[in-house]
Enzyme design. Structure first.
Site, PDB file in Angstrom:
ATOM      1  N   CYS A 128     -80.546  31.472  15.698  1.00 27.78           N
ATOM      2  CA  CYS A 128     -79.615  30.581  15.005  1.00 27.78           C
ATOM      3  C   CYS A 128     -79.306  29.291  15.754  1.00 27.78           C
ATOM      4  O   CYS A 128     -78.919  28.299  15.145  1.00 27.78           O
ATOM      5  CB  CYS A 128     -78.324  31.336  14.710  1.00 27.78           C
ATOM      6  SG  CYS A 128     -78.611  32.930  13.907  1.00 27.78           S
ATOM      7  N   HIS A 261     -75.008  25.856  11.737  1.00 25.97           N
ATOM      8  CA  HIS A 261     -75.751  27.043  11.306  1.00 25.97           C
ATOM      9  C   HIS A 261     -74.925  27.718  10.220  1.00 25.97           C
ATOM     10  O   HIS A 261     -73.694  27.693  10.255  1.00 25.97           O
ATOM     11  CB  HIS A 261     -75.969  27.976  12.493  1.00 25.97           C
ATOM     12  CG  HIS A 261     -76.407  29.350  12.101  1.00 25.97           C
ATOM     13  ND1 HIS A 261     -77.538  29.587  11.361  1.00 25.97           N
ATOM     14  CD2 HIS A 261     -75.838  30.576  12.316  1.00 25.97           C
ATOM     15  CE1 HIS A 261     -77.660  30.881  11.146  1.00 25.97           C
ATOM     16  NE2 HIS A 261     -76.644  31.504  11.708  1.00 25.97           N
ATOM     17  N   ASN A 292     -79.129  33.391   4.698  1.00 32.11           N
ATOM     18  CA  ASN A 292     -79.045  32.960   6.093  1.00 32.11           C
ATOM     19  C   ASN A 292     -80.464  32.656   6.569  1.00 32.11           C
ATOM     20  O   ASN A 292     -81.274  33.552   6.733  1.00 32.11           O
ATOM     21  CB  ASN A 292     -78.415  34.069   6.941  1.00 32.11           C
ATOM     22  CG  ASN A 292     -78.244  33.675   8.393  1.00 32.11           C
ATOM     23  OD1 ASN A 292     -78.975  32.845   8.928  1.00 32.11           O
ATOM     24  ND2 ASN A 292     -77.283  34.301   9.059  1.00 32.11           N
TER      25      ASN A 292
END
Length: 350
Positions: A128, A261, A292
Site C-alpha cells: 500500500c 491509499h 482496494n
C-alpha cells in the site's frame, strides 16, 4: 519520530510525473451479490456497505496477472504521450503478486514493452505504500541522469486472499497502474518510513522460505489484524501528512488534492476529520467502486476520480501510502496538465 539526520527524507528539483494510466480487471463484482456467498445476512451486508463503503470491485480475468494489467497501462500511457518504448531508460515494478518468484517480473514487462536492453528493470516488493516508495526511486534515477523511467505498480490481490473470508475478500480489487517520470524542472519532496515490528498485523503466512511454528498448517493467504491496522493508520498517517507539509514548507490550503491509499471509506473519513481537510480535496470513494487496489490505489484514484483535474490543471498534491510492512510514505509533488485519462477496464487483446 527519529531525528532529522536519521530520517529518509528526499528532495528533487529535476524530475516530474508526465502521465498516469490505470487498468482494472474486467470482472465486475457487486458486494450485495457476493454477501450471501460469504455467509452474510442481508442486514450485515447493508451495515458493511454503510460502515466501510463496500460496493463494487473489479477483478482480473482468469489467468491475467499483474504484468498483463501493467503492460496494458504502459502501452496506453506511452501511446498517449507519443513516446516510443526505446526512449525509456528504466522500469520499476512494485508488486506483491509477481508472475514468478524469480526472475523479476519487471524484466518480463521490459521485454514485452520493447524497452531497450540498455535500460534497467527490477521489482520492489511493497504494497500500500508502494506507489510513493516507487515514485521516490524513479525520481532519484531521473534526478541522477536518466531521461525517462516507467513506474509500474499493481497487484492481482484477489488471488492472495481466502475467497470465503468476509473480512478481507470483498475488499480487494485488481489493478495495474503505470506512471512516467521524466527529466524536467519540478519541485517534490518525499518522506519514507517503515516498522517491521508490526509485520504480522497484515501478512501472508507460509508464503516464503520461513515457516514459523505459529503458522504451521495455515493457508498462504492474507491475514489481517483489523484493529492493529486501524490503530497504526490513525497513529501514523495524520502525523505523516503534517510532517511532509512542514518539511516541504507547503501550507495545507495550497494543496489541491490529498490523494491517500484507499483501504476503505471508514478509515479515510477518520484521517480526513483528524487533518481537518475539506472533503472536496480528499477523495475516498475508490475502494467502494474498484476495490482496494493496494499499490495501485493512489494512481487508481487519480485515474478513477480526478482525471479531468490532473489532465487540465497545474496541481500541488500530497500523496500518501500506508499499510503492509508496516510501512508508510508521503510526498508533495507538482504536476502540470499530465496525461491522465479515466481508468481503463480490462486488457485490450486486439
Amino acid at each position: 519520530m527519529p531525528n532529522d539526520n536519521a530520517r529518509a527524507q528526499l528532495r528533487f528539483d529535476n524530475a516530474a510525473v508526465a502521465g498516469i494510466v490505470t487498468t482494472v480487471g474486467d470482472k465486475l463484482v457487486r458486494f450485495e451479490d457476493e454477501g450471501p456467498k460469504l455467509g452474510l445476512e442481508p442486514n450485515e451486508v447493508t451495515r458493511l456497505q454503510r460502515a466501510i463503503g463496500l460496493g463494487t470491485r473489479y477483478l482480473a480475468g482468469n489467468g491475467e496477472t499483474t504484468v498483463d494489467l501493467c503492460e496494458a497501462s504502459a502501452r496506453r500511457l506511452l501511446a498517449g504521450l507519443n513516446i516510443p518504448a526505446t526512449a525509456v531508460s528504466g522500469l520499476i515494478l512494485v508488486t506483491q503478486t509477481p508472475d514468478y518468484r524469480s526472475p523479476a517480473s519487471a524484466i518480463e514487462l521490459q521485454h514485452r514493452l520493447g524497452l531497450p536492453v540498455t535500460s534497467m528493470a527490477f521489482d520492489v516488493s511493497l504494497g500500500c505504500s508502494g506507489f510513493v516508495y516507487g515514485l521516490a526511486l524513479a525520481h532519484s534515477f531521473v534526478q541522477s541522469g536518466l531521461e525517462r523511467v516507467l513506474l509500474a505498480v499493481g497487484d492481482v490481490a484477489s488471488r492472495f486472499v481466502d475467497p470465503s473470508d468476509h473480512t478481507v475478500a470483498p475488499i480487494m480489487g485488481d489493478a495495474g497502474a503505470v506512471a512516467l517520470i521524466e527529466r524536467r524542472p519540478s519541485e517534490s519532496m518525499f518522506e519514507l518510513y517503515s516498522d517491521g515490528s508490526g509485520q504480522r498485523a497484515l501478512y501472508i503466512p507460509n508464503s516464503g522460505l520461513r515457516i514459523d511454528s505459529a503458522d504451521e498448517g495455515r493457508q498462504s493467504v492474507m491475514t489481517m489484524d483489523g484493529a492493529a491496522v486501524f490503530n497504526f493508520t490513525l497513529q501514523r498517517v495524520p502525523n505523516l501528512v503534517n510532517s511532509i507539509l512542514d518539511s516541504s514548507g507547503t501550507a495545507a490550503d495550497d494543496v489541491d488534492y490529498f490523494v491517500m491509499h484507499q483501504p476503505n471509506k471508514y478509515i479515510l473519513k477518520n484521517i480526513q476529520k483528524r487533518l481537518k481537510i475539506p472533503e472536496e480535496k480528499f477523495p475516498m470513494a475508490t475502494q467502494g467502486v474498484y476495490g482496494n487496489q493496494n499499490s495501485a490505489s493512489i494512481p487508481g484514484t487519480v485515474s478513477g476520480f480526478l482525471s479531468n483535474a490532473y489532465s487540465h490543471s497545474r496541481l500541488t498534491s500530497v500523496l500518501a501510502g500506508f499499510g503492509i510492512g508496516l510501512s508508510w510514505a508521503a510526498c508533495v509533488v507538482e504536476t502540470d496538465r499530465i496525461y491522465a485519462p479515466p481508468a481503463f477496464v480490462g486488457v485490450d487483446r486486439a
